[in-house]
Design a protein around this motif. Sequence first.
Motif, PDB file in Angstrom:
ATOM      1  N   PRO A 170       6.216  80.373  44.559  1.00 33.22           N
ATOM      2  CA  PRO A 170       5.346  81.232  43.757  1.00 33.22           C
ATOM      3  C   PRO A 170       4.424  80.465  42.811  1.00 33.22           C
ATOM      4  N   ASP A 171       4.727  79.188  42.540  1.00 32.34           N
ATOM      5  CA  ASP A 171       3.964  78.507  41.500  1.00 32.34           C
ATOM      6  C   ASP A 171       2.970  77.487  42.016  1.00 32.34           C
ATOM      7  N   ILE A 172       2.996  77.220  43.326  1.00 31.65           N
ATOM      8  CA  ILE A 172       2.075  76.187  43.816  1.00 31.65           C
ATOM      9  C   ILE A 172       1.176  76.726  44.912  1.00 31.65           C
ATOM     10  N   LEU A 173       0.098  76.001  45.143  1.00 25.28           N
ATOM     11  CA  LEU A 173      -0.888  76.433  46.126  1.00 25.28           C
ATOM     12  C   LEU A 173      -0.416  76.114  47.539  1.00 25.28           C
ATOM     13  N   PRO A 174      -0.935  76.822  48.506  1.00 29.53           N
ATOM     14  CA  PRO A 174      -0.560  76.530  49.898  1.00 29.53           C
ATOM     15  C   PRO A 174      -0.803  75.066  50.264  1.00 29.53           C
ATOM     16  N   THR A 175      -1.863  74.484  49.715  1.00 28.80           N
ATOM     17  CA  THR A 175      -2.144  73.088  50.044  1.00 28.80           C
ATOM     18  C   THR A 175      -1.010  72.172  49.588  1.00 28.80           C
ATOM     19  N   GLN A 176      -0.224  72.648  48.599  1.00 26.03           N
ATOM     20  CA  GLN A 176       0.927  71.851  48.180  1.00 26.03           C
ATOM     21  C   GLN A 176       2.157  72.187  48.999  1.00 26.03           C
ATOM     22  N   TYR A 177       2.376  73.478  49.239  1.00 23.26           N
ATOM     23  CA  TYR A 177       3.635  73.790  49.919  1.00 23.26           C
ATOM     24  C   TYR A 177       3.634  73.418  51.390  1.00 23.26           C
ATOM     25  N   THR A 178       2.465  73.266  51.992  1.00 23.15           N
ATOM     26  CA  THR A 178       2.481  72.781  53.378  1.00 23.15           C
ATOM     27  C   THR A 178       3.121  71.393  53.419  1.00 23.15           C
ATOM     28  N   GLU A 179       2.810  70.579  52.392  1.00 26.50           N
ATOM     29  CA  GLU A 179       3.415  69.241  52.323  1.00 26.50           C
ATOM     30  C   GLU A 179       4.923  69.332  52.209  1.00 26.50           C
ATOM     31  N   ARG A 180       5.379  70.246  51.362  1.00 26.44           N
ATOM     32  CA  ARG A 180       6.819  70.367  51.168  1.00 26.44           C
ATOM     33  C   ARG A 180       7.515  70.883  52.412  1.00 26.44           C
ATOM     34  N   ILE A 181       6.788  71.691  53.186  1.00 25.33           N
ATOM     35  CA  ILE A 181       7.442  72.301  54.355  1.00 25.33           C
ATOM     36  C   ILE A 181       7.490  71.335  55.529  1.00 25.33           C
ATOM     37  N   VAL A 182       6.323  70.747  55.861  1.00 22.34           N
ATOM     38  CA  VAL A 182       6.307  69.930  57.082  1.00 22.34           C
ATOM     39  C   VAL A 182       6.075  68.446  56.799  1.00 22.34           C
ATOM     40  N   GLY A 183       6.231  68.061  55.560  1.00 27.26           N
ATOM     41  CA  GLY A 183       6.076  66.641  55.261  1.00 27.26           C
ATOM     42  C   GLY A 183       4.660  66.292  54.877  1.00 27.26           C
ATOM     43  N   LYS A 184       4.497  65.091  54.319  1.00 29.13           N
ATOM     44  CA  LYS A 184       3.235  64.722  53.713  1.00 29.13           C
ATOM     45  C   LYS A 184       2.081  64.693  54.713  1.00 29.13           C
TER      46      LYS A 184
ATOM     47  N   VAL B   4     -12.567  75.484  47.592  1.00 30.76           N
ATOM     48  CA  VAL B   4     -12.764  74.530  46.499  1.00 30.76           C
ATOM     49  C   VAL B   4     -11.431  74.156  45.837  1.00 30.76           C
ATOM     50  N   THR B   5     -10.636  75.187  45.513  1.00 25.81           N
ATOM     51  CA  THR B   5      -9.338  74.886  44.890  1.00 25.81           C
ATOM     52  C   THR B   5      -8.472  74.067  45.825  1.00 25.81           C
ATOM     53  N   GLY B   6      -8.509  74.432  47.088  1.00 26.34           N
ATOM     54  CA  GLY B   6      -7.713  73.705  48.067  1.00 26.34           C
ATOM     55  C   GLY B   6      -8.112  72.243  48.113  1.00 26.34           C
ATOM     56  N   THR B   7      -9.412  71.986  48.177  1.00 25.92           N
ATOM     57  CA  THR B   7      -9.902  70.609  48.228  1.00 25.92           C
ATOM     58  C   THR B   7      -9.482  69.847  46.976  1.00 25.92           C
ATOM     59  N   ALA B   8      -9.687  70.464  45.826  1.00 24.31           N
ATOM     60  CA  ALA B   8      -9.338  69.798  44.576  1.00 24.31           C
ATOM     61  C   ALA B   8      -7.850  69.460  44.553  1.00 24.31           C
ATOM     62  N   ASN B   9      -7.063  70.395  45.007  1.00 20.56           N
ATOM     63  CA  ASN B   9      -5.623  70.221  45.020  1.00 20.56           C
ATOM     64  C   ASN B   9      -5.196  69.120  45.980  1.00 20.56           C
ATOM     65  N   LEU B  10      -5.813  69.128  47.137  1.00 20.93           N
ATOM     66  CA  LEU B  10      -5.443  68.172  48.176  1.00 20.93           C
ATOM     67  C   LEU B  10      -5.838  66.747  47.790  1.00 20.93           C
ATOM     68  N   PHE B  11      -7.000  66.610  47.187  1.00 22.08           N
ATOM     69  CA  PHE B  11      -7.486  65.275  46.865  1.00 22.08           C
ATOM     70  C   PHE B  11      -7.315  64.915  45.393  1.00 22.08           C
ATOM     71  N   ASN B  12      -6.469  65.692  44.722  1.00 23.48           N
ATOM     72  CA  ASN B  12      -6.163  65.428  43.323  1.00 23.48           C
ATOM     73  C   ASN B  12      -7.389  65.303  42.434  1.00 23.48           C
ATOM     74  N   VAL B  13      -8.314  66.212  42.609  1.00 27.18           N
ATOM     75  CA  VAL B  13      -9.465  66.228  41.702  1.00 27.18           C
ATOM     76  C   VAL B  13      -9.042  67.030  40.484  1.00 27.18           C
ATOM     77  N   LYS B  14      -9.224  66.436  39.312  1.00 28.63           N
ATOM     78  CA  LYS B  14      -8.695  67.071  38.095  1.00 28.63           C
ATOM     79  C   LYS B  14      -9.340  68.427  37.837  1.00 28.63           C
ATOM     80  N   GLN B  15     -10.671  68.468  37.934  1.00 26.49           N
ATOM     81  CA  GLN B  15     -11.353  69.734  37.651  1.00 26.49           C
ATOM     82  C   GLN B  15     -11.950  70.301  38.937  1.00 26.49           C
ATOM     83  N   PRO B  16     -11.377  71.351  39.448  1.00 23.23           N
ATOM     84  CA  PRO B  16     -11.895  71.924  40.697  1.00 23.23           C
ATOM     85  C   PRO B  16     -13.368  72.315  40.570  1.00 23.23           C
ATOM     86  N   SER B  17     -13.782  72.688  39.349  1.00 19.84           N
ATOM     87  CA  SER B  17     -15.154  73.175  39.185  1.00 19.84           C
ATOM     88  C   SER B  17     -16.180  72.121  39.571  1.00 19.84           C
ATOM     89  N   GLN B  18     -15.760  70.827  39.467  1.00 21.26           N
ATOM     90  CA  GLN B  18     -16.701  69.772  39.821  1.00 21.26           C
ATOM     91  C   GLN B  18     -17.091  69.814  41.294  1.00 21.26           C
TER      92      GLN B  18
END
Lengths: 380, 427
Positions: A62-76, A291-305
């Motif tokens: 419930p607390d993380i984005l799909p781009t994060q939980y895919t890693e947790r589910i099927v590996g990095k 945009v959020t997905g990309t920021a999350n995946l590539f560790n961009v601090k501010q998605p708005s950028q």
Amino acid sequence: MEKARISAYQLFVLMYLFQLGSAILIPLAIEAKQDAWLAILVGMIVGVVPFFIYYSLYQYYPDILPTQYTERIVGKMFGRAISLLYILYLSYLSARVLRDFGEMLLSFAYPETPLFIANALLMFVVMYTVRKGIEVLARTGELLFTLMILLAFSGLLLVVFSGLIDLNNLKPMLEEGLKPVIKVALTQTVFFPFGEVVAFAMIFPYLNHPKKVKVAGLLALGLGGTGLALAMAINISVLGVDLVSRSQFPLLSTIQSIQIASFLERLDVYFMIGSIIGIFLKISVYFYAAVTGTANLFNVKQPSQLAYPIGIIILFLSVTIASNFSEHLEEGLKLVPLILHLPFQIILPLFLLIIAFIKRGKGQKEKRVQRESAPRRGEA
Amino acid sequence: MGMNRKWAFLFLMLACISLVSGCWSKKELTDVALVSALGIDIDEKGRYVGTFQIINPGNVAGGMQGGGAGQGPSVSVYSTTGNNIVEVSRRASTKISRRLYYAHTNLVVVSDELAEKEGLAAIMDAFDRHPEFRTTARVVIARESSAADIVKTLTAVDKIPANKVIKTMELTEKRWGEHVKTNIQEVTKDLVSPGKEPILTGFRMIGNAKKGEKMENVQESALDAILQADAIAVFKDDKLVDWLTGETARGTLWVLDKIKSTGISIDWQDKQEAIAYQVVRQKTKVTATMKNGQPQISINVQAEGDIDEANVPVNLADPRVLLRIEKALGKEIEKEIHKSIQHASQHKTDIFGFGEAMHRSEPESWKRMEKNWNDEHFPKLKVKVNVDAYIRRTGLRSKPMHFGGHLRVGPPVGQRVKAVGFSTPRG
């Protein structure tokens, strides 16, 4: 992931407008002829299944984005690959909706304006909104929702009072039996527009009351589907099946037919405002998810950028994905559902859900989730 | 930084104001020609001749008398030729200094010759497809006149001739019911439907075409040339095959449930057309069924109205008499309906939409008949007609003045001319 919270009502509004979005423009499900409205309703009911898949995944994480939980589910590695594919999928879809908008505008009102300019005008607004974050997007949605409801109701009244509705056009019902209806529902409407709520998997984690996601989502699906079915039923009863199937924008033709007391006519602006609201929201949601997905995946601090660079890419993509409107529609209605929607809306999420379920073992919480999702897997 | 941002923002705003204000393909009002009506004829070589009725704004505004405006005609008319509608329209730029603007085109006139030879389908696509053109524009057929004549003739009370034609057509449909208003959308719907063929109202120019184009035409009390609704054009597929007039035309409108009000006259006590009945409202239901493998249509009409005129000594205060009149009225309407159906059967064209009714109620059987509905099944169709006419009121008087017996009843039977002719033009 930005620090933001949206309410369940805001989620409902976004999902509702998202579904009307570009689907209300086109002759949706017209392959089912006068039963198109039925095919939409069937699609809506079946569309609850993919929604529950995304919802169940959200329940697990419930607390993380799909781009994060895919890693947790099927590996990095696999997780990141899947996330990247999703980002591309979401970007492509937002480009598609943007193209819908441009084609609509150019076909009907601005034939001499270059497509790029028309698309750019909307895309810059979208980029600006998305840059401001999900809270702003949700509040915009609330504002536009009120307007949309006003438009829809007054539009409905106008059509009714102009005496254009001939319910005979909806007969005979089920002329060829249930088969064509089911076929259209399963190959088209369940993916477009109902399964497209997959984009909201990126937005669920922002909910302030996670428990209300289900209610908001189902309500949005139900009302959105009913709205679309109603719109299509009205189109057919006003224009007849043949005219609807030949129309690029049947709703526009319906609205153009309104003539009341010889002065309430030429209400094209109804169509224009309604479609722009829906399309704007739809692009924004897809784009925000990308945009959020990309920021999350590539560790961009501010998605708005990322809003402007990705936005520009989508803008160019929207102009280049097809060389003409017919090609664009053919791709959207024939190819995309099976090649893109089916894997991204159903197969991959289902796959992720199953693995997550196995990995999680049998906790107290999982049992509840299992009860909700397990019986539906077979159908999907 | 802060200052820079502000300037950048200001610049952006200004850029937006100048770029985004919707001037991309602006058209000043002085650069567009508002086309009010478009007439389409066909020339000897088979090319289309388009006649554009263009509004002269200065001559329309500002009332009838004085005020500076209104010296010239309210419209100007130009003609061009081409092999298709777009060609006709674009070539018009060689004659007209302004861009033709079709968003206010409310009338399309098609010549009977074109409708007979070429058919409607060939020209309708352009109107249906073009975003500027309204599918609510009315379509009429020029009967025994050229479409150009209909478009060129100046009219008196309604200054713009296109409006006069449209309003006449709408009014006569509502008041008399022998004509029908049809727009582009309805025509295209009927053209593609295998179970219904289109009908359109005919218009003719009566009088002197040359004089009709001149301002003098509208400066006389009895106009030299007038435009009159005349008969209903019957189509098969997309070709004009016949004209319906008088009772046959009205019978068609009865079946189509398009009668709003009309006057029905019946004979009474050996006097022709002695009693006139005014229909106030009516409802017609068409149902299709299969009986013993044969398609069958039943038509149910319920009409309500008043007695408007009685020229014979008939006791209208007696409900039993009214009942007899109602019966006779029902018969009369039935007769009109049967006449129109016979007429359409002869031409093997289902203008009533019986096929569509069949499609709705008997989709299985329809599939068998769809292909040759017009040629084979429709002419042999069994049609049952049942009309119930109700008299509600008899106006401000009960018994007519003849009733006392002091007044001689009008001229003897058979001396009056029954047909409604085109006689001399009147304003």
